[in-house]
Design an enzyme around this catalytic site. Structure first.
Site, PDB file in Angstrom:
ATOM      1  N   TYR A  51      45.401  36.798  36.057  1.00  0.00           N
ATOM      2  CA  TYR A  51      44.040  36.303  36.186  1.00  0.00           C
ATOM      3  C   TYR A  51      43.919  34.879  35.647  1.00  0.00           C
ATOM      4  O   TYR A  51      44.151  34.628  34.461  1.00  0.00           O
ATOM      5  CB  TYR A  51      43.055  37.216  35.456  1.00  0.00           C
ATOM      6  CG  TYR A  51      43.066  38.661  35.916  1.00  0.00           C
ATOM      7  CD1 TYR A  51      43.585  39.037  37.160  1.00  0.00           C
ATOM      8  CD2 TYR A  51      42.562  39.663  35.107  1.00  0.00           C
ATOM      9  CE1 TYR A  51      43.590  40.357  37.571  1.00  0.00           C
ATOM     10  CE2 TYR A  51      42.557  40.993  35.514  1.00  0.00           C
ATOM     11  CZ  TYR A  51      43.079  41.328  36.740  1.00  0.00           C
ATOM     12  OH  TYR A  51      43.085  42.651  37.135  1.00  0.00           O
ATOM     13  N   GLY A 202      29.390  45.865  44.901  1.00  0.00           N
ATOM     14  CA  GLY A 202      27.932  45.830  44.803  1.00  0.00           C
ATOM     15  C   GLY A 202      27.216  46.678  45.835  1.00  0.00           C
ATOM     16  O   GLY A 202      25.986  46.814  45.786  1.00  0.00           O
TER      17      GLY A 202
END
Length: 296
Positions: A51, A202
Site C-alpha cells: 500500500y 458502498g
C-alpha cells in the site's frame, strides 16, 4: 466492541477491524481516523507493504506506536516493488519474505507483527518453503502468527491445511458469498476468515442509490432489486450487510476501510444497529451463493 478469537490462536480481535489501505496518505489526516477507531474499541488494524509502496505502513506504525501493546497489527508481504520502477511483481521466495518482514517491522516501528499474511499466492509457489519460512519467523519472535490473503481455493486450501496459519482474508458480502463454500474447510484447518469488501464498494450502505452499478456478475438492475428488497425488509442496508457477516462464526472480523472520521462513524453506527437484528435468515434465502468457477 465485541471480540472473537482468531483461528486456534490466543489472539482476540474486534468484530470490526480497520482496513488501513483507505487511510489518507497524510499522517495528520489519518490520525483522526485511527484515533476514532481506537475510541470505538477497534483493536485489529490491517495494512500491507504494497500500500502506497510502504507509506501506509509508515503512517500506521507512527500513529499506533503508543498503543502497540493494546492492538493487533496485521500486514502482508510477497508483492515486491523496487525503488524507481513502475509496478511490482510476485516474490514468495524465503529470502525475500525474510527481508520483507524486516522492512515492514522498520516501517511499522515495532519489533513484532501480530499476524503476517501471504499477500496472494499462486499454484506455482513452493508452499513448503513459504510455510517453513513463516514458521521460522514465528520461532524468532518476529511474527506472532501468520495467515494468507487469498480468494483462490487452489492456493489457500493447501496453504491452510499444511500449515499453522490462523487466518485467510477474503472478499465476502451479501452480493459475493463465494467464500462461504469453504468456510467449514477453513475452520477445520484451524483458521478464521477476516473479510474485506464487506460493503461492496458502498453498494451495501444506505447511500446505495448513488453508487448503483453492476457487481460480481449481477447486472445493475439485479443489484437494485436485491438491495431494494433488503432495504424494505431491514430498513437499514448498511446494518443488514454487517449483520450478515457477523452471522458467521468462521468470520473473526469484518474489516472496513474509512478515509474520513465520518465514514468510520457511519460504519460503527451500522455495527451498533446490526447488534439488534434477531435474524438475517431471510437474506440467506433470497440469494443463492455463486460458486468459484476458477482457481478450484
Amino acid at each position: 466492541m465485541k471480540k472473537r478469537i482468531l483461528g486456534t490462536s490466543q489472539i482476540e480481535i474486534s468484530e470490526m477491524g480497520l482496513g488501513c489501505m483507505s487511510l489518507p496518505p497524510n499522517k495528520d489526516a489519518a490520525a483522526n481516523v485511527i484515533a476514532a477507531a481506537l475510541d470505538y474499541g477497534m483493536n485489529y488494524f490491517d495494512t500491507a507493504d504494497l500500500y502506497d509502496k510502504g507509506i501506509n505502513e509508515e503512517i500506521v506504525g507512527a500513529l499506533l506506536k503508543k498503543n502497540r501493546h493494546e492492538i493487533v497489527l496485521a500486514t502482508k508481504g510477497g508483492n515486491r516493488w523496487e525503488e524507481g520502477k513502475e509496478g511490482w511483481h510476485w516474490d514468495a521466495s524465503p529470502a525475500y519474505l525474510k527481508q520483507a518482514v524486516k522492512d515492514s517491522l522498520r516501517r511499522l516501528q515495532t519489533d513484532y507483527i501480530d499476524v503476517y499474511q501471504l499477500h496472494g499466492g499462486t499454484i506455482d509457489d513452493n508452499f513448503e518453503e513459504i510455510i517453513d519460512t513463516f514458521d521460522q519467523l514465528k520461532k524468532e519472535g518476529l511474527i506472532r502468527e501468520y495467515g494468507i490473503s487469498s480468494i483462490r481455493p487452489n492456493v489457500f486450501i493447501p496453504f491452510l491445511n499444511d500449515s499453522a496459519a490462523i487466518s485467510n482474508m477474503m472478499q465476502f458480502n451479501i452480493l459475493d458469498q463465494r467464500a462461504s463454500e469453504y468456510f467449514t474447510t477453513i475452520q477445520q484447518s484451524g483458521a478464521s476468515v477476516v473479510t474485506r469488501g464487506s460493503i461492496a464498494k458502498g453498494l451495501l450502505t444506505n447511500d446505495w442509490r448513488n453508487r448503483l452499478q453492476s457487481y460480481m456478475g449481477y447486472e445493475k438492475e439485479q443489484v437494485q432489486e436485491i438491495i431494494a428488497k433488503i432495504e424494505h425488509n431491514y430498513d437499514d442496508v448498511h446494518a443488514a450487510a454487517l449483520a450478515f457477516n457477523l452471522h458467521y462464526e468462521t468470520i473473526a472480523s469484518t474489516v472496513i476501510g474509512a478515509r474520513t472520521v465520518e465514514q468510520l462513524q457511519q460504519n460503527m453506527s451500522a455495527y451498533e444497529k446490526a447488534q439488534q437484528f434477531d435474524s438475517i435468515s431471510t437474506l440467506l434465502e433470497w440469494i443463492q451463493p455463486k460458486r468459484y468457477t476458477e482457481h478450484r
